[in-house]
Design an enzyme around this catalytic site. Structure first.
Site, short mmCIF file in Angstrom:
data_model
loop_
_atom_site.label_atom_id
_atom_site.label_comp_id
_atom_site.label_asym_id
_atom_site.label_seq_id
_atom_site.Cartn_x
_atom_site.Cartn_y
_atom_site.Cartn_z
N MET A 108 0.82 -1.21 0.00
CA MET A 108 0.00 0.00 0.00
C MET A 108 0.86 1.26 0.00
SD MET A 108 -1.26 -0.16 3.97
CE MET A 108 -0.10 -0.01 5.32
N LYS A 109 2.13 1.14 0.33
CA LYS A 109 3.00 2.31 0.45
C LYS A 109 3.32 2.96 -0.90
CE LYS A 109 3.50 2.04 4.96
NZ LYS A 109 2.99 3.07 5.88
#
Length: 322
Positions: free
Chosen positions: A46-47
């Protein structure tokens, strides 16, 4: 079949990840569990979302120029996302990380052209269990290097664009994919960018959505409990301190998971749902399973599959079950 378009770069492939119902794990439970498959972002976490947002915002504010050096403290995933973004945009990237993080992350960073500055753990540190004390050493080194080199420090733990990335993208996708039918949202907290950004956006759309924080059983600092052991397997999260981006106003409840629960759930994700994810995703699903056991029948619970399990093959996560 969904229409697919070409992307001028990998950056346009960030986001729009699917939500998958965990119907096998939750088959005997009153609640329904839906998981946002963030491991399907280009670098596997998700980063990627925050990496793109923070760099592009810095460009807009004139903090980055051609040839700039970018530095960030990272447990791995944000650094890998930044390495991808910097590779496309032509910036040199230096990742400052604890020696306690899994070696796959370091290898991926170097493969993507990043320089890795490893910071030793505290004297009683244990590989695979990065504490707040370890992270403080990493932050200190990152700030020193940024000052020495005149580099741009991304500063994810204090950068509001971290929250904004999830407010503008992840939360909007969840709302649309779930047709606005959400009873619970839950996630672990590291920088708090994901939880705060998503919870804030969802509550603006429907204040009745319950947003719960997932914490390690031995370090539930946000819930106000004493830290009995800061060493846990939820890498990249829960550093036994209240993060700068934390907003208690959007939190409705707290739930804790043990290392064993996180590991067992990560293994169940792989063997029952075919989803190879990391420890933190396992923690999220363990918490979601517990809520699904006592919530109203048919309640819809949304959580995050934070990153790919490929980054944990050197750990005990998928080794012989104990």
């Amino acid at each position: 079949m969904t229409d697919l378009k070409t992307c001028p770069s990998v950056l346009e492939a960030i986001g729009n990840t699917p939500i998958i119902e965990l119907s096998r794990i939750a088959k005997d439970l009153p609640g329904r569990i839906f998981a946002k498959a963030e491991f399907m972002n280009p670098t596997g976490s998700m980063k990627d979302r925050i990496a793109l947002k923070m760099i592009e915002q810095a460009e807009q504010e004139g903090k980055l120029q051609p040839g700039s050096i970018v530095i960030e403290e990272t447990s791995g995933n944000t650094g890998i996302g930044l390495a991808m973004v910097c590779a496309i945009k032509g910036y040199q990237f230096i990742a400052v990380m604890s020696a306690g993080n899994s070696p796959e992350r370091r290898q991926i960073l170097e493969a993507m052209g990043a320089k890795v500055e490893l910071v030793p753990q505290t004297p009683d540190g244990k590989p695979g269990q990065v504490t707040g004390e370890d992270l403080a050493l990493v932050e200190k080194r990152a700030r020193e290097m940024a000052e020495e080199m005149g580099a741009f420090l991304v500063n994810q733990f204090h950068n509001p664009d971290n929250c904004l990335a999830h407010y503008e993208t992840t939360a909007q996708e969840i709302w649309q994919q779930m047709d606005g039918k959400i009873d619970y949202f839950l996630d672990v907290v590291g920088t708090s960018g994901t939880f705060t950004g998503i919870a804030r956006a969802l509550k603006e759309k429907d204040p009745n959505i319950q947003c719960w924080v997932v914490e390690p059983a031995t370090a539930a600092v946000l819930a106000g409990k004493p830290v009995t052991n800061p060493r846990h397997v939820l890498q990249g999260s829960s550093y036994a301190k209240v993060p700068d981006l934390w907003d208690p106003a959007v939190c409705d409840g707290y739930i804790t998971v043990s290392d064993g629960e996180a590991i067992r759930s990560a293994r169940r994700l792989a063997t029952e749902e075919g989803l190879l994810c990391g420890y933190t995703a396992g923690g999220n699903v363990a918490a979601a399973t517990r809520i699904a056991g006592w919530c109203d029948p048919g309640a819809r619970i949304v959580t995050i599959l934070c990153d790919s399990g490929m980054k944990y093959l050197s750990t005990d996560l998928f080794k012989a079950k104990g």
